[in-house]
Design a protein around this motif. Structure first.
Motif, PDB file in Angstrom:
ATOM      1  N   TYR A   7       0.723  -1.231   0.100  1.00  0.00           N
ATOM      2  CA  TYR A   7       0.012   0.124  -0.178  1.00  0.00           C
ATOM      3  C   TYR A   7       0.922   1.278   0.051  1.00  0.00           C
ATOM      4  N   VAL A   8       0.748   2.234  -1.068  1.00  0.00           N
ATOM      5  CA  VAL A   8       1.247   3.300  -0.936  1.00  0.00           C
ATOM      6  C   VAL A   8       0.386   4.105  -0.470  1.00  0.00           C
ATOM      7  N   GLN A   9       1.012   5.076   0.657  1.00  0.00           N
ATOM      8  CA  GLN A   9       0.195   6.016   1.392  1.00  0.00           C
ATOM      9  C   GLN A   9       0.703   7.359   0.556  1.00  0.00           C
ATOM     10  N   VAL A  10      -0.264   8.222   0.409  1.00  0.00           N
ATOM     11  CA  VAL A  10       0.110   9.449  -0.092  1.00  0.00           C
ATOM     12  C   VAL A  10      -0.320  10.717   0.977  1.00  0.00           C
ATOM     13  N   PHE A  11       0.360  11.401   1.137  1.00  0.00           N
ATOM     14  CA  PHE A  11       0.314  12.498   2.165  1.00  0.00           C
ATOM     15  C   PHE A  11       0.464  13.926   1.431  1.00  0.00           C
ATOM     16  N   ASN A  12      -0.218  15.026   1.810  1.00  0.00           N
ATOM     17  CA  ASN A  12      -0.284  16.390   1.374  1.00  0.00           C
ATOM     18  C   ASN A  12       0.727  17.035   2.565  1.00  0.00           C
ATOM     19  N   LYS A  13       2.011  16.384   2.596  1.00  0.00           N
ATOM     20  CA  LYS A  13       3.019  16.859   3.588  1.00  0.00           C
ATOM     21  C   LYS A  13       4.384  17.133   2.682  1.00  0.00           C
ATOM     22  N   ALA A  14       5.217  18.384   3.381  1.00  0.00           N
ATOM     23  CA  ALA A  14       6.186  18.726   2.762  1.00  0.00           C
ATOM     24  C   ALA A  14       7.685  17.888   3.180  1.00  0.00           C
ATOM     25  N   ALA A  15       7.340  17.225   4.330  1.00  0.00           N
ATOM     26  CA  ALA A  15       8.668  16.754   5.034  1.00  0.00           C
ATOM     27  C   ALA A  15       8.302  15.391   5.448  1.00  0.00           C
ATOM     28  N   LEU A  16       9.353  14.243   5.550  1.00  0.00           N
ATOM     29  CA  LEU A  16       9.219  13.063   6.304  1.00  0.00           C
ATOM     30  C   LEU A  16       8.692  13.324   7.557  1.00  0.00           C
ATOM     31  N   ALA A  17       9.218  14.154   8.169  1.00  0.00           N
ATOM     32  CA  ALA A  17       9.116  14.548   9.920  1.00  0.00           C
ATOM     33  C   ALA A  17       7.596  14.914  10.000  1.00  0.00           C
ATOM     34  N   ASP A  18       6.872  15.531   8.811  1.00  0.00           N
ATOM     35  CA  ASP A  18       5.416  15.696   8.995  1.00  0.00           C
ATOM     36  C   ASP A  18       4.512  14.462   8.952  1.00  0.00           C
ATOM     37  N   VAL A  19       5.156  13.503   8.840  1.00  0.00           N
ATOM     38  CA  VAL A  19       4.356  12.030   8.838  1.00  0.00           C
ATOM     39  C   VAL A  19       4.817  11.029  10.019  1.00  0.00           C
ATOM     40  N   THR A  20       3.803  10.751  10.945  1.00  0.00           N
ATOM     41  CA  THR A  20       3.937   9.702  11.827  1.00  0.00           C
ATOM     42  C   THR A  20       3.012   8.470  11.203  1.00  0.00           C
ATOM     43  N   LEU A  21       3.809   7.291  10.801  1.00  0.00           N
ATOM     44  CA  LEU A  21       2.887   6.207  10.340  1.00  0.00           C
ATOM     45  C   LEU A  21       2.123   5.683  11.159  1.00  0.00           C
ATOM     46  N   VAL A  80      -6.118  16.552 -15.139  1.00  0.00           N
ATOM     47  CA  VAL A  80      -6.359  17.833 -14.026  1.00  0.00           C
ATOM     48  C   VAL A  80      -5.641  17.172 -12.910  1.00  0.00           C
ATOM     49  N   GLY A  81      -4.652  17.900 -12.185  1.00  0.00           N
ATOM     50  CA  GLY A  81      -3.858  17.310 -10.921  1.00  0.00           C
ATOM     51  C   GLY A  81      -4.481  17.129  -9.825  1.00  0.00           C
ATOM     52  N   ILE A  82      -4.027  16.310  -8.832  1.00  0.00           N
ATOM     53  CA  ILE A  82      -4.705  16.567  -7.623  1.00  0.00           C
ATOM     54  C   ILE A  82      -3.868  17.621  -6.833  1.00  0.00           C
ATOM     55  N   VAL A  83      -4.616  18.483  -6.344  1.00  0.00           N
ATOM     56  CA  VAL A  83      -3.918  19.491  -5.592  1.00  0.00           C
ATOM     57  C   VAL A  83      -3.119  19.168  -4.290  1.00  0.00           C
ATOM     58  N   MET A  84      -1.900  19.550  -4.015  1.00  0.00           N
ATOM     59  CA  MET A  84      -1.462  19.230  -2.873  1.00  0.00           C
ATOM     60  C   MET A  84      -0.775  20.369  -2.323  1.00  0.00           C
ATOM     61  N   ALA A  86       0.618  21.534   0.395  1.00  0.00           N
ATOM     62  CA  ALA A  86       1.915  21.603   1.142  1.00  0.00           C
ATOM     63  C   ALA A  86       3.005  20.984   0.505  1.00  0.00           C
ATOM     64  N   GLY A  87       2.914  19.910   0.189  1.00  0.00           N
ATOM     65  CA  GLY A  87       3.697  18.813  -0.745  1.00  0.00           C
ATOM     66  C   GLY A  87       3.242  17.762  -0.983  1.00  0.00           C
ATOM     67  N   ILE A  88       4.262  16.910  -1.479  1.00  0.00           N
ATOM     68  CA  ILE A  88       3.677  15.349  -1.696  1.00  0.00           C
ATOM     69  C   ILE A  88       4.910  14.580  -0.947  1.00  0.00           C
ATOM     70  N   THR A  89       4.251  13.562  -0.101  1.00  0.00           N
ATOM     71  CA  THR A  89       5.081  12.492   0.631  1.00  0.00           C
ATOM     72  C   THR A  89       4.474  11.419   0.508  1.00  0.00           C
ATOM     73  N   VAL A  90       5.152  10.264   0.125  1.00  0.00           N
ATOM     74  CA  VAL A  90       4.632   8.948   0.089  1.00  0.00           C
ATOM     75  C   VAL A  90       5.518   7.928   0.999  1.00  0.00           C
TER      76      VAL A  90
END
Length: 102
Positions: A34-48, A71-75, A77-81
């Motif tokens: 499973y690839v989890q996609v987050f609207n975050k700019a840094a790895l530190a912004d995500v706690t799995l 038409v793209g998906i608006v992110m 803050a950023g794109i972190t996976v």
């Protein structure tokens, strides 16, 4: 941008606001991933396991997933996976990914 997600599963695709236009993800393992996609700019912004992904892409064993959007998906803050062994999981899973973004 082509990336390999391995047992250290996280990757910042874009560290600022952008549009996600699609992906191609290949699973070469005998188990689903499973690839989890987050609207975050840094790895530190995500706690799995705690931070809720914006969306999750499930890939069957030895399968792949591709999507191309005009038409793209608006992110905003950023794109972190992260690639994991379960939905919303913590354990890394190897996958070969290409993401299309601007």
């Amino acid at each position: 941008s082509a990336i390999g997600l391995d047992d250290s599963p996280g990757q910042v695709i874009k560290a600022s606001a952008g549009l996600l236009f699609g992906w191609h993800i290949k699973n070469t393992t005998a188990a689903a991933l499973y690839v989890q996609v987050f609207n975050k700019a840094a790895l530190a912004d995500v706690t799995l396991g705690t931070t809720v992904p914006d969306f999750t892409i499930g890939i069957p064993s030895l399968g792949d997933s591709g999507l191309s959007l005009s038409v793209g998906i608006v992110m905003s803050a950023g794109i972190t996976v992260f690639s994991t062994t379960t939905v919303g999981g913590l354990t890394g899973a190897a996958s070969d990914c290409t993401f299309y973004y601007a």
